[in-house]
Design an enzyme around this catalytic site. Sequence first.
Site, PDB file in Angstrom:
ATOM      1  N   SER A  81       0.790  -1.237   0.000  1.00 42.71           N
ATOM      2  CA  SER A  81       0.000   0.000   0.000  1.00 42.71           C
ATOM      3  C   SER A  81       0.820   1.283   0.000  1.00 42.71           C
ATOM      4  O   SER A  81       0.237   2.369  -0.091  1.00 42.71           O
ATOM      5  CB  SER A  81      -0.957   0.010   1.194  1.00 42.71           C
ATOM      6  OG  SER A  81      -2.039  -0.857   0.962  1.00 42.71           O
ATOM      7  N   LYS A  84       0.066   3.668  -2.699  1.00 44.57           N
ATOM      8  CA  LYS A  84      -1.029   4.634  -2.595  1.00 44.57           C
ATOM      9  C   LYS A  84      -0.513   6.074  -2.516  1.00 44.57           C
ATOM     10  O   LYS A  84      -1.265   7.015  -2.773  1.00 44.57           O
ATOM     11  CB  LYS A  84      -1.901   4.314  -1.378  1.00 44.57           C
ATOM     12  CG  LYS A  84      -2.779   3.068  -1.540  1.00 44.57           C
ATOM     13  CD  LYS A  84      -3.641   2.857  -0.304  1.00 44.57           C
ATOM     14  CE  LYS A  84      -4.678   1.761  -0.506  1.00 44.57           C
ATOM     15  NZ  LYS A  84      -4.110   0.416  -0.445  1.00 44.57           N
ATOM     16  N   SER A 139      -6.064   2.585   4.641  1.00 42.37           N
ATOM     17  CA  SER A 139      -5.546   1.948   3.433  1.00 42.37           C
ATOM     18  C   SER A 139      -6.669   1.228   2.689  1.00 42.37           C
ATOM     19  O   SER A 139      -6.463   0.160   2.099  1.00 42.37           O
ATOM     20  CB  SER A 139      -4.425   0.961   3.789  1.00 42.37           C
ATOM     21  OG  SER A 139      -3.387   1.011   2.866  1.00 42.37           O
TER      22      SER A 139
END
Length: 377
Positions: A81, A84, A139
């Site tokens: 993640s 991101k 997340s």
Amino acid sequence: MHETSPLTRRAALGMAAAVIPFAAAPAHAATAVGGARLARDGVQGGGPPGKLSAAAWLVADHDSGEVLAAYRAHHALAPASTLKMLFAATVLTKFAATERHTVTDADLADVPAGSSLVGVKAGLTYTVEQLWQGVFLRSGNDAVHVLARMNGGIERTVAEMQALADDLQARDTRVVSPDGFDHPGQLSSAYDLTLFARHGLRDAHFRAYCATRGADFPAGGGRTFRIQNTDRLLTGELGVAPYQGLIGVKNGYTSDAGNTFTGAATRDGRTLLATVMHPRSGYNAVYEETAALLDWGFGRSSAANPVGVLVPPLSEGGVKAETGAAVGEGAPGRAARGESGGRSPWGVLEGAGGAIAVLAGGAWALRRRRPGAAARD
């Protein structure tokens, strides 16, 4: 371990990433982005005492761009993640925080099984701010996919993320999905993730979201539930002490990829960035090793020779590595970027909790996952 499933749209994009082996790949032999030392194996520049267990790591000065130390900086690994950060840097400025969107089933149709979810529900209306809180704090891949659909779809968002990565000279990065979930060929590096963090932190909204400890999230029927940031260096949870001066930025975990983290902190007017990828020891090691890198960096003289530099974007006058091999090769980042090296703009945030305190958090929220899903931050 959960099963990974590539996006069917990847073929339509014709991305070269589809043929790159999953999980780990060596850095490109010709890679010299940021300086030749960053393309080498072995620790460059020293680093904290004791051996770190991470497969790759890097610590750099935010303002000058100087890389203070690194280990396998360009080694390509699954980012989880932390990718991101690139998604946010690509999409964040496109929608006003107050804009409202009613989620449809189609918005959530492509969320991979086993994803971390913040709890977005079809039929409910959310502000863009709430969706970004779901992305940064929990997340939430459900929030990512809603925002990607608002941006024109998964394919368009992936293409725009790759285009931004290319402009930032993040040449180790191959984007397959906007959420960072495990997909064959989806790769990044400690160097690239640090570039993404540095670029994203230029935006005030990005900074505010990644520093947010907790928020109330819509549950429907006028009700809300509390969500808390999963960044343990920020919140000080589950055996991890909060790091003094931490700004953010993003953690990541999948059962296949392991742990990744990029953090930024400010002390005495100086801001450092540190990225740790895939430590081999326990879950908290990604935070402990990041803290060790930051401690070492803050204890190191700012006048010491760097081992490389975080290069500026091509769109802002950056020189392509293949035509400017001297960039970062022992050269101070300030000189490479034409900066004076004055007081960090982060000094305004340090000790001035008022701007960030309004975003402060509360108790842990229960993670909402699909049944049987593997843990993922």
